[in-house]
Design a protein around this motif. Structure first.
Motif, PDB file in Angstrom:
ATOM      1  N   THR A  51       0.832  -1.419  -0.404  1.00 43.09           N
ATOM      2  CA  THR A  51      -0.100  -0.194  -0.093  1.00 43.09           C
ATOM      3  C   THR A  51       0.872   1.508   0.036  1.00 43.09           C
ATOM      4  O   THR A  51       1.573   1.649   1.037  1.00 43.09           O
ATOM      5  CB  THR A  51      -0.892   0.432   1.209  1.00 43.09           C
ATOM      6  N   VAL A 108       1.667   4.874   0.365  1.00 43.10           N
ATOM      7  CA  VAL A 108       1.136   7.096   0.768  1.00 43.10           C
ATOM      8  C   VAL A 108       1.659   7.345   0.121  1.00 43.10           C
ATOM      9  O   VAL A 108       3.311   8.134   0.685  1.00 43.10           O
ATOM     10  CB  VAL A 108       1.057   6.843   2.228  1.00 43.10           C
ATOM     11  N   ARG A 135      -1.854  11.650   5.978  1.00 44.61           N
ATOM     12  CA  ARG A 135      -2.746  10.963   5.266  1.00 44.61           C
ATOM     13  C   ARG A 135      -2.486   9.379   5.250  1.00 44.61           C
ATOM     14  O   ARG A 135      -3.211   8.832   5.503  1.00 44.61           O
ATOM     15  CB  ARG A 135      -1.133  10.587   4.287  1.00 44.61           C
ATOM     16  N   LEU A 136      -1.955   9.241   6.576  1.00 46.34           N
ATOM     17  CA  LEU A 136      -1.945   7.780   7.078  1.00 46.34           C
ATOM     18  C   LEU A 136      -3.226   7.321   7.506  1.00 46.34           C
ATOM     19  O   LEU A 136      -4.101   6.550   7.474  1.00 46.34           O
ATOM     20  CB  LEU A 136      -0.711   7.468   7.909  1.00 46.34           C
ATOM     21  N   ILE A 168      -6.614   6.106   5.457  1.00 44.83           N
ATOM     22  CA  ILE A 168      -5.683   4.997   5.129  1.00 44.83           C
ATOM     23  C   ILE A 168      -6.215   3.656   5.953  1.00 44.83           C
ATOM     24  O   ILE A 168      -6.534   4.152   7.531  1.00 44.83           O
ATOM     25  CB  ILE A 168      -4.380   4.369   4.886  1.00 44.83           C
TER      26      ILE A 168
END
Length: 423
Positions: free
Chosen positions: A292, A294, A315-316, A319
């Protein structure tokens, strides 16, 4: 007078497996073995009676459910190198010394970071963010800084204080004196100060010149030779997580360690990043799925760790994990490129930085040139051949420019990609 900062990592064997930010899911304990004996153990294992030097059988008797690992020098070397890369944001003069010590010549960095003690605090905070325990030291010479860091840390800003601190250091810390430990013990010498009171001619005859040379280097009476840390052309780092995770926020600690290393690499090469990608790798096996990625894109190129970590955290948080992650590392996306930053987007106090990227860097830059949006291809075996000097007038002798962007130096142009450290 020079000023050196030294960082010693006393618990590196176990913290290369379990960083300080790692919270174990059980209290069974974690033990690192070397040649069948305990080298280090965490608090949970020590509470069950595990001590240094204990054999494997004794550990299994006291802590049968403890996680036993053999010492991995490769992991330790990677951790030390990661600390050295992180310290490059403070000075380009970094040395990876023996016995898990990193030295940095910060003489030219004092004014920029607000003085020696403020810089020392920032160095210790940076090393702590990497996830390792450290002891820091300051001294006028690299040898003395190494000795003080190995002895537990301390500060010696003048020759007088340096002489006083060196006299209290245990003799066993000095590598050149260890082979003569029994002889010195018979003489009643326990510290470096005790050895310096012995006749110099007798020491030279009995111990050779290595011991005296080390003492002279520590006191600044002999020259020192250093092997400076060199920067690779592309940043490539990878962190193995200590355990499986179920929430993506838990990867932020490891991602911050990578970010610290990357910002050190950027600062040492006078570069800034406009886009980077962190790759989260899933557990391998029959049901393995692709990593994955990012991706973090910035409005303007930067090299500041705080800003990069804040954006990465945002951003994390968006997810959701599809499977447990085992590794975390950077991975580039798109074509690699090199472009020059607009002067308005760069920091006013410093020269315009350069945004760089590489397929292995995990940082894909797509910055602005002074005139238009364009990408400069990295040198390859095809499509290159016209000299940089003939197209851009930069004066270098070996650069080549891609056909995509005439007039802009390529990544192989030494006058473009490697620049002097300035404040």
């Amino acid at each position: 007078m020079h000023h050196w900062i030294g960082v010693h990592l006393p618990r590196l064997p176990i913290e290369s497996f379990c960083p300080t930010w790692y919270m174990p899911v059980s209290d069974n304990g974690f033990v690192v073995l070397e040649k069948g004996r305990v080298l280090d153990a965490d608090a949970a294992a020590r509470s069950q009676g595990v001590v240094d030097g204990m054999r494997r059988g004794g550990v299994l008797t006291l802590a049968p459910n403890a996680d036993l690992r053999e010492r991995e020098l490769t992991r330790e070397e990677q951790t030390v190198r990661g600390v050295a890369f992180a310290l490059l944001q403070f000075t380009p003069n970094v040395v990876i010394a023996d016995e898990n010590v990193v030295l940095a010549d910060v003489t030219a960095s004092l004014r920029l970071f607000g003085g020696l003690r403020a810089l020392r605090r920032r160095v210790r905070r940076t090393v702590a963010d990497v996830g390792v325990t450290s002891t820091a030291s300051i001294a006028p010479t690299a040898e003395a800084t190494w000795l003080i860091a190995r002895a537990g840390g301390g500060v010696a800003l003048t020759q007088r204080s340096l002489s006083r601190v060196l006299k209290r250091i245990p003799l066993g810390v000095l590598p050149a004196a260890r082979r003569f430990a029994e002889w010195f013990d018979g003489l009643g010498c326990a510290t470096i100060g005790d050895v310096t009171r012995l006749p110099r001619a007798g020491l030279k005859k009995r111990c050779g010149t290595a011991l005296l040379d080390a003492l002279d280097r520590a006191k600044g009476e002999a020259p020192e030779v250093h092997e400076w840390l060199t920067m690779p052309p592309a940043f490539d780092a990878r962190v193995e997580l200590p355990d499986r995770i179920e929430y993506v926020e838990a990867t932020l600690f490891a991602a911050r360690r990578l970010t610290l290393q990357m910002t050190g690499w950027l600062a040492a090469r006078q570069l800034a990043v406009a886009r980077f990608v962190v790759s989260l790798e899933h557990e391998r096996g029959r049901d393995a799925i692709p990593p994955t990625d990012v991706e973090v894109a910035l409005g303007e190129p930067t090299w500041h760790e705080e800003h990069l970590v804040r954006l990465l955290k945002e951003r994390l948080s968006r997810i959701e994990l599809a499977a447990e992650r085992v590794f975390i590392g950077p991975q580039g996306k798109g074509s690699p490129g090199l472009s020059r930053c607009n002067r308005k987007n760069a920091r006013k106090e410093r020269d315009p930085l350069t945004t760089a990227s590489h397929a292995q860097l995990g940082v894909w830059a797509n910055g602005l040139s002074p005139f238009e949006h364009q990408r400069v291809g990295l040198p390859s075996s095809e499509g290159f051949g016209q000299s940089c000097a003939s197209r851009s007038g930069c004066g270098c002798s070996g650069g080549s420019v891609g056909r995509e962007a005439p007039g802009v130096p390529s990544a192989s142009c030494t006058c473009w990609s490697t620049r002097a450290w300035r404040y």
